[in-house]
Scaffold this motif. Structure first.
Motif, short mmCIF file in Angstrom:
data_model
loop_
_atom_site.label_atom_id
_atom_site.label_comp_id
_atom_site.label_asym_id
_atom_site.label_seq_id
_atom_site.Cartn_x
_atom_site.Cartn_y
_atom_site.Cartn_z
N UNK A 69 69.26 84.84 27.35
CA UNK A 69 68.32 85.94 27.95
C UNK A 69 67.64 85.45 29.24
N UNK A 70 67.00 84.05 29.01
CA UNK A 70 66.15 83.92 30.26
C UNK A 70 66.95 83.51 31.74
N UNK A 71 68.21 82.90 31.53
CA UNK A 71 68.97 82.79 32.67
C UNK A 71 69.37 83.91 33.71
N UNK A 72 69.38 85.08 32.93
CA UNK A 72 69.41 86.38 33.69
C UNK A 72 68.30 86.96 34.08
N UNK A 73 67.08 86.28 34.07
CA UNK A 73 65.81 86.89 34.74
C UNK A 73 65.84 86.62 36.18
N UNK A 74 65.04 87.22 36.99
CA UNK A 74 65.24 87.15 38.42
C UNK A 74 64.32 85.85 38.68
N UNK A 75 63.13 85.96 38.14
CA UNK A 75 62.01 84.94 38.58
C UNK A 75 61.34 84.32 37.23
N UNK A 76 60.82 82.91 37.59
CA UNK A 76 60.20 82.47 36.49
C UNK A 76 59.12 83.36 35.94
N UNK A 77 58.39 84.24 36.53
CA UNK A 77 57.37 85.25 36.30
C UNK A 77 58.19 86.25 34.98
N UNK A 78 59.28 86.51 35.32
CA UNK A 78 60.02 87.28 34.36
C UNK A 78 60.53 86.56 33.15
N UNK A 79 60.92 85.49 33.35
CA UNK A 79 61.57 84.64 32.26
C UNK A 79 60.45 84.15 31.32
N UNK A 80 59.07 83.99 31.96
CA UNK A 80 58.02 83.31 30.89
C UNK A 80 57.68 84.72 30.20
N UNK A 81 57.56 85.70 30.89
CA UNK A 81 57.13 87.02 30.41
C UNK A 81 58.11 87.51 29.00
N UNK A 82 59.41 87.08 29.17
CA UNK A 82 60.53 87.63 28.06
C UNK A 82 60.32 86.69 27.22
N UNK A 83 60.33 85.24 27.54
CA UNK A 83 60.42 84.04 26.58
C UNK A 83 59.38 84.36 25.71
N UNK A 84 58.10 84.81 26.10
CA UNK A 84 56.86 84.91 25.19
C UNK A 84 56.97 85.95 24.55
N UNK A 85 57.37 87.15 24.83
CA UNK A 85 57.86 88.32 23.92
C UNK A 85 58.89 88.11 22.90
N UNK A 86 59.86 87.29 23.21
CA UNK A 86 60.95 86.67 22.29
C UNK A 86 60.41 86.16 21.26
N UNK A 87 59.76 85.26 21.65
CA UNK A 87 59.21 84.06 20.50
C UNK A 87 58.05 85.03 19.42
#
Length: 193
Positions: A18-36
């Motif tokens: 999921x995270x490698x398809x995010x545009x920015x580090x901000x998006x990836x951190x937010x999605x990673x936090x929500x996922x876990x």
């Protein structure tokens, strides 16, 4: 075991996909936090943004001091390692904060973070320049496969800089196996002499 109940095998792999398809580090951190947050009950990882700095922090409901120390430390290290890998370079940190007291082995973490470490803090967190949140994610499936194949050592050992000149040269050579490239060709692809 980071949580009170086991995390199903493949959970981390799915999150990374999921995270490698995010545009920015901000998006990836937010999605990673929500996922876990959907997967574990004992801790939550959050992103906080200020005007100039940002932090990724951990809150938990763990009562046993030794387990709390282990979980907080592991989550912080995994999160930082993953952030560095997602953008393809070591991210400079301002400070690293831990809720627990300093111990004799605490200094062993300094080479990992390369930042001042503070103990007995209100929360466990890494602080960094907020501008880093705008860094683009490197969405490379082949790179992801190599990363996942090297787990968990890829996050536990000092971050391997995939953006180093040697690693960039290897990447160019792997992508051009059928071509004969000269030193000048590779240097040109890297925009260097």
């Amino acid at each position: 075991l980071l949580g009170s109940r086991p995390i199903k095998p493949g959970t981390f792999r799915m999150m990374c996909r999921l995270l490698i398809h995010c545009a920015t580090l901000r998006d990836a951190i937010r999605i990673g936090c929500q996922f876990y947050h959907l997967v574990v009950d004992d801790f939550v990882v959050r992103l906080a943004e200020g005007d100039h700095d940002a932090s990724v922090y951990v809150t938990d409901t763990i009562e046993q001091p030794k387990r709390r120390r282990m979980v907080n430390g592991a989550i912080l290290m995994f999160t930082y390692g993953l952030m560095c890998w997602l953008v393809g370079r070591r991210l400079p940190l301002i400070t690293v904060h831990y809720v627990f007291p300093e111990e004799a082995f605490s200094s062993e973490l300094e080479p990992v973070y390369r930042a001042p470490m503070l103990f007995d803090q209100p929360r466990t967190e890494i602080r960094f320049d907020a501008e880093l949140l705008d860094l683009p994610i490197m969405p490379d499936e082949q790179r992801l496969r190599r990363f996942l194949a090297s787990m968990p050592s890829a996050l536990l050992v000092r971050y391997r800089d995939d953006a180093s000149v040697a690693e960039r040269v290897r990447g160019i050579l792997r992508r051009n196996l059928k071509r004969t490239l000269s030193l000048e060709d590779v240097a040109g692809m890297l925009a260097m002499s």
